[in-house]
Structure formats: structure tokens, C-alpha cells
Design a protein around this motif. Structure first.
Motif, PDB file in Angstrom:
ATOM      1  N   VAL A  72       0.852  -1.185   0.000  1.00 53.88           N
ATOM      2  CA  VAL A  72       0.000   0.000   0.000  1.00 53.88           C
ATOM      3  C   VAL A  72       0.891   1.238   0.000  1.00 53.88           C
ATOM      4  CG1 VAL A  72      -1.840   1.238   1.194  1.00 53.88           C
ATOM      5  CG2 VAL A  72      -1.762  -1.263   1.284  1.00 53.88           C
ATOM      6  N   HIS A  73       0.715   2.102  -0.996  1.00 54.43           N
ATOM      7  CA  HIS A  73       1.548   3.290  -1.131  1.00 54.43           C
ATOM      8  C   HIS A  73       0.705   4.551  -1.248  1.00 54.43           C
ATOM      9  CE1 HIS A  73       5.126   0.884  -1.924  1.00 54.43           C
ATOM     10  NE2 HIS A  73       4.525   0.278  -2.927  1.00 54.43           N
ATOM     11  N   CYS A  74       1.183   5.648  -0.675  1.00 56.11           N
ATOM     12  CA  CYS A  74       0.772   6.963  -1.143  1.00 56.11           C
ATOM     13  C   CYS A  74       1.540   7.174  -2.439  1.00 56.11           C
ATOM     14  CB  CYS A  74       1.146   8.041  -0.132  1.00 56.11           C
ATOM     15  SG  CYS A  74       0.154   8.027   1.354  1.00 56.11           S
ATOM     16  N   LEU A  75       0.839   7.401  -3.521  1.00 55.68           N
ATOM     17  CA  LEU A  75       1.503   7.424  -4.816  1.00 55.68           C
ATOM     18  C   LEU A  75       2.622   8.456  -4.881  1.00 55.68           C
ATOM     19  CD1 LEU A  75       1.549   6.174  -7.660  1.00 55.68           C
ATOM     20  CD2 LEU A  75       0.045   8.035  -8.381  1.00 55.68           C
ATOM     21  N   LYS A  76       2.451   9.597  -4.248  1.00 59.22           N
ATOM     22  CA  LYS A  76       3.479  10.636  -4.317  1.00 59.22           C
ATOM     23  C   LYS A  76       4.788  10.187  -3.679  1.00 59.22           C
ATOM     24  CE  LYS A  76       2.439  13.181  -0.062  1.00 59.22           C
ATOM     25  NZ  LYS A  76       3.786  12.967   0.511  1.00 59.22           N
ATOM     26  N   ASP A  77       4.724   9.193  -2.792  1.00 65.76           N
ATOM     27  CA  ASP A  77       5.926   8.700  -2.125  1.00 65.76           C
ATOM     28  C   ASP A  77       6.501   7.453  -2.785  1.00 65.76           C
ATOM     29  OD1 ASP A  77       5.668  10.674  -0.158  1.00 65.76           O
ATOM     30  OD2 ASP A  77       4.301   9.435   1.019  1.00 65.76           O
ATOM     31  N   ALA A  78       5.790   6.904  -3.774  1.00 60.33           N
ATOM     32  CA  ALA A  78       6.244   5.678  -4.428  1.00 60.33           C
ATOM     33  C   ALA A  78       7.358   5.993  -5.418  1.00 60.33           C
ATOM     34  CB  ALA A  78       5.068   5.009  -5.144  1.00 60.33           C
ATOM     35  N   PRO A  79       8.169   5.003  -5.777  1.00 63.69           N
ATOM     36  CA  PRO A  79       9.226   5.239  -6.766  1.00 63.69           C
ATOM     37  C   PRO A  79       8.637   5.750  -8.078  1.00 63.69           C
ATOM     38  CG  PRO A  79       9.536   3.114  -5.701  1.00 63.69           C
ATOM     39  CD  PRO A  79       8.191   3.624  -5.262  1.00 63.69           C
ATOM     40  N   ARG A  94      -9.331   9.240  -5.985  1.00 70.19           N
ATOM     41  CA  ARG A  94      -8.475  10.297  -5.450  1.00 70.19           C
ATOM     42  C   ARG A  94      -9.206  11.125  -4.394  1.00 70.19           C
ATOM     43  NH1 ARG A  94      -4.693  13.459  -9.516  1.00 70.19           N
ATOM     44  NH2 ARG A  94      -2.987  13.842  -8.062  1.00 70.19           N
ATOM     45  N   ASP A  95      -8.471  11.487  -3.342  1.00 75.58           N
ATOM     46  CA  ASP A  95      -9.003  12.373  -2.317  1.00 75.58           C
ATOM     47  C   ASP A  95      -8.629  13.817  -2.654  1.00 75.58           C
ATOM     48  OD1 ASP A  95     -10.156  10.298  -0.744  1.00 75.58           O
ATOM     49  OD2 ASP A  95      -8.159   9.772  -0.006  1.00 75.58           O
ATOM     50  N   GLY A 191       0.995  13.134  -8.127  1.00 77.43           N
ATOM     51  CA  GLY A 191       0.598  11.904  -7.432  1.00 77.43           C
ATOM     52  C   GLY A 191      -0.078  12.146  -6.098  1.00 77.43           C
ATOM     53  N   ALA A 192      -0.370  13.380  -5.763  1.00 80.23           N
ATOM     54  CA  ALA A 192      -0.961  13.705  -4.461  1.00 80.23           C
ATOM     55  C   ALA A 192      -2.323  13.062  -4.277  1.00 80.23           C
ATOM     56  CB  ALA A 192      -1.088  15.215  -4.301  1.00 80.23           C
ATOM     57  N   ALA A 193      -2.603  12.652  -3.023  1.00 81.21           N
ATOM     58  CA  ALA A 193      -3.934  12.200  -2.586  1.00 81.21           C
ATOM     59  C   ALA A 193      -4.414  10.924  -3.271  1.00 81.21           C
ATOM     60  CB  ALA A 193      -4.960  13.316  -2.778  1.00 81.21           C
ATOM     61  N   ILE A 194      -3.475  10.130  -3.779  1.00 83.05           N
ATOM     62  CA  ILE A 194      -3.829   8.863  -4.437  1.00 83.05           C
ATOM     63  C   ILE A 194      -3.195   7.703  -3.663  1.00 83.05           C
ATOM     64  CG2 ILE A 194      -3.584   7.443  -6.511  1.00 83.05           C
ATOM     65  CD1 ILE A 194      -3.500  10.012  -8.151  1.00 83.05           C
ATOM     66  N   ILE A 195      -4.021   6.726  -3.309  1.00 78.91           N
ATOM     67  CA  ILE A 195      -3.529   5.483  -2.734  1.00 78.91           C
ATOM     68  C   ILE A 195      -3.384   4.465  -3.863  1.00 78.91           C
ATOM     69  CG2 ILE A 195      -3.966   3.602  -1.114  1.00 78.91           C
ATOM     70  CD1 ILE A 195      -3.431   6.292   0.208  1.00 78.91           C
ATOM     71  N   ALA A 196      -2.187   3.904  -3.996  1.00 78.94           N
ATOM     72  CA  ALA A 196      -1.902   2.920  -5.044  1.00 78.94           C
ATOM     73  C   ALA A 196      -1.594   1.575  -4.406  1.00 78.94           C
ATOM     74  CB  ALA A 196      -0.720   3.377  -5.898  1.00 78.94           C
ATOM     75  N   LEU A 197      -2.092   0.522  -5.024  1.00 75.57           N
ATOM     76  CA  LEU A 197      -1.874  -0.836  -4.537  1.00 75.57           C
ATOM     77  C   LEU A 197      -0.958  -1.560  -5.519  1.00 75.57           C
ATOM     78  CD1 LEU A 197      -5.515  -1.692  -3.414  1.00 75.57           C
ATOM     79  CD2 LEU A 197      -3.709  -0.527  -2.139  1.00 75.57           C
ATOM     80  N   ALA A 222      -3.189   9.425 -12.535  1.00 68.84           N
ATOM     81  CA  ALA A 222      -1.952   8.975 -11.889  1.00 68.84           C
ATOM     82  C   ALA A 222      -0.867   8.674 -12.907  1.00 68.84           C
ATOM     83  CB  ALA A 222      -2.236   7.737 -11.036  1.00 68.84           C
ATOM     84  N   GLU A 223      -1.226   7.981 -13.958  1.00 68.86           N
ATOM     85  CA  GLU A 223      -0.214   7.612 -14.946  1.00 68.86           C
ATOM     86  C   GLU A 223       0.287   8.843 -15.704  1.00 68.86           C
ATOM     87  OE1 GLU A 223       1.354   4.828 -15.222  1.00 68.86           O
ATOM     88  OE2 GLU A 223       0.174   3.964 -13.588  1.00 68.86           O
ATOM     89  N   ALA A 224      -0.576   9.822 -15.948  1.00 68.37           N
ATOM     90  CA  ALA A 224      -0.126  11.058 -16.590  1.00 68.37           C
ATOM     91  C   ALA A 224       0.855  11.796 -15.687  1.00 68.37           C
ATOM     92  CB  ALA A 224      -1.326  11.948 -16.911  1.00 68.37           C
TER      93      ALA A 224
END
Length: 301
Positions: A72-79, A94-95, A191-197, A222-224
Motif C-alpha cells: 500500500v503506497h501513497c503514490l506521491k511517495d512511491a518510486p 483520489r481524495d 501523485g498527491a492524494a492517491i492510494i496505489a496498490l 496517476a499515470e499522466a
């Protein structure tokens, strides 16, 4: 049925945002593994914010080795780049992407903060933006779990904090938000406010189980945004910000991509946005404009 092993950071924030998605996955059997030593969460020897993927490396390693099935990642913090053998299998809706001002005294906003007010944040992006809108306030470098920053606020170390609005919401603290700051004042991180699995790429059973949580519009945005990060050489605390928004029309959808590159001292900023029928093409066009105006040099050094 084999339980689905979910890996998440052990911070209160991470656990609070992981619990709702586990509830939505029910009745699938699940096991939660909290990771206490994610680089940015350590109490000592904390990894610098300037490190790409600082908050996700340990969890991602466990995913690849088979210790967990979902990271479970906050997308902004993911690689910025997908690690070989892994895939972002689902994006949750998205929040609120905006930053928020939280103050000790009620009813204050950015404009009514007293001159000299101390505002806590370690984010270069926020610091630069605050320098433009309120050069008379003092930015106090402050990072760590949001509950620790809120304690510092309560103890009088600062008069206010700039934090992600979605973080306050996920902690059940929306009532503490004094102002949700316009993205025109503080541009959010990509990538803010997105949870990525994240799953292993070949784990089709887990990917299928997660599909019911997936939000298609969020995936496109997110991908953009990740494309802009990859093209411009950015990561979580790089001098680069922006977002993609989906614009629904009766005849279909268009996508607005904004990106903002700036010098670390805030003296130079390049801000561009375009709208088009395809998010990927629009993101690439935005990167082209940024590069044309010298943003690549700002974002990488």
C-alpha cells in the motif's frame, strides 16, 4: 482460501488509510503486516526527503521477495519508475489534492496569519510557495508523522502547519483544517492524494481481487502525473509539482495537465498547463513546453 498479505507502513496515517480498503476487500481473508522501518518513518537515521522512494523501499522489497502480496503506497511517495516484476494493480479514488493550513488559533488563514508567524513544513514545494504569498512569515523545517507535528503545534513550537488535506481527512481531523489552500497558491505534488496498490506483476489472483477497488479516472490521472515525473526527473520533494484533472463532458472526457518547475530558492518558476483528449499525449506536450523553457535544469539541479 489463502489470506491476502498486505504490507503498509506502520505509521498511524498509513494504518488509518489501509483499514478502509481492507474493509472493502472483505470477506477475503487478510493479514496486515506493518513495516516500522520505512526510511522516512524512522525516529533516528531518517532517510532524506531527497531520496526517491524513501518511504516505500522496505515494503517493496518484501513484495518482491513474496513476504507480502500487496504493498500500500501513497503514490506521491512511491518510486517514480515501476520496479521490475511489480505493477500498480489498482488506484483508489483520489481524495482532496490540496494542502491545508492547520493553526493553533482558530479562524486563521494564510492571509490573516500574523507577521512573523512560524509555520512548520519540510517541503521545498510548500516553502517556496509560502515565500511568494507570505514572505513575512517564518518557515520552520518540520517533518515526521503528522501526529508528531500536531503535538509540536499544540506545544507552541509553531503557530501553524502546512499539511496535506487528505492526511487530515484520513485521520478523522477534517475539523482541524483552517483553510484548504488553492492549488493556484500551493501547487500539489504529482501523485498527491492517491492510494496505489502494488502487486507482483505475475500475481494475477491478487490483481483480480484488487480490481473491485480500482478507479479508472484516477488511474489515467496517476499515470499522466507519473509520466511527467519520469520525463522531468522528479520525485516526492524535487522542485517539481503538478496534477492532472479529468473533465467530463456529454461527448466524452478531456484532461488538463499542469506542471510547475521552480528553482529551490523560488526565484524562478515555470508553470504550464494544457488540455487535450488524451492524458498521456497532453502530459508529454506539457513536458515539452517545460523543457523548452528550461524547466529540466530547474527540476534536476
Amino acid at each position: 482460501m489463502k489470506p491476502l498479505r498486505i504490507g503498509a507502513r506502520a505509521s498511524l496515517m498509513s494504518l488509518m488509510q489501509t483499514a478502509p480498503l481492507m474493509a472493502k476487500l472483505g470477506p477475503t481473508p487478510m493479514l496486515l503486516r506493518p513495516f516500522h522501518e520505512a526510511g522516512g518513518d524512522r525516529e533516528q537515521n531518517r532517510a532524506p526527503l531527497e531520496a526517491n522512494g524513501v518511504f516505500s523501499e522496505e515494503i517493496e522489497t518484501a513484495l518482491i521477495s513474496g513476504e507480502v502480496d500487496v504493498a500500500v503506497h501513497c503514490l506521491k511517495d512511491a518510486p517514480t519508475h515501476d520496479t521490475a516484476g511489480t505493477i500498480m494493480a489498482a488506484y483508489l479514488p483520489r481524495d482532496d489534492r490540496r494542502d491545508a493550513l492547520v493553526t493553533r488559533e482558530p479562524d486563521l488563514n494564510l492571509l490573516t496569519l500574523p507577521a512573523g508567524a512560524r509555520i512548520g513544513t519540510a517541503s521545498m514545494r510548500r516553502t517556496v510557495a509560502l515565500g511568494h504569498v507570505r514572505p513575512d512569515i517564518e518557515v520552520v523545517p518540520m517533518r515526521g508523522p503528522i501526529n508528531a507535528r500536531l503535538r509540536a503545534l499544540a506545544q507552541g513550537e509553531v503557530e501553524g502547519l502546512i499539511v496535506a488535506a487528505c492526511s487530515m481527512e484520513r485521520l478523522g481531523l477534517s475539523h482541524r483544517i483552517g483553510e484548504r489552500i488553492s492549488t493556484e497558491i500551493i501547487c500539489p505534488p504529482l501523485g498527491a492524494a492517491i492510494i496505489a496498490l502494488q502487486t507482483r506483476e505475475d500475481d494475477m489472483e491478487t490483481r483480480k481481487a484488487l480490481f473491485k477497488l480500482h478507479h479508472a479516472d484516477t488511474e489515467v490521472e496517476a499515470e499522466a502525473e507519473r509520466l511527467v515525473l519520469r520525463q522531468m526527473g522528479g520525485f516526492c520533494n524535487a522542485p517539481l509539482a503538478g496534477y492532472c484533472t479529468t473533465n467530463h463532458h456529454d461527448e466524452g472526457s478531456t484532461y488538463t495537465v499542469r506542471a510547475r518547475a521552480f528553482s529551490p530558492d523560488g526565484s524562478v518558476a515555470i508553470d504550464t498547463r494544457l488540455t487535450g483528449d488524451d492524458a498521456t499525449t497532453t502530459a508529454l506536450a506539457v513536458c515539452g513546453l517545460l523543457t523548452q523553457h528550461g524547466a529540466r535544469e530547474l527540476a534536476t539541479g
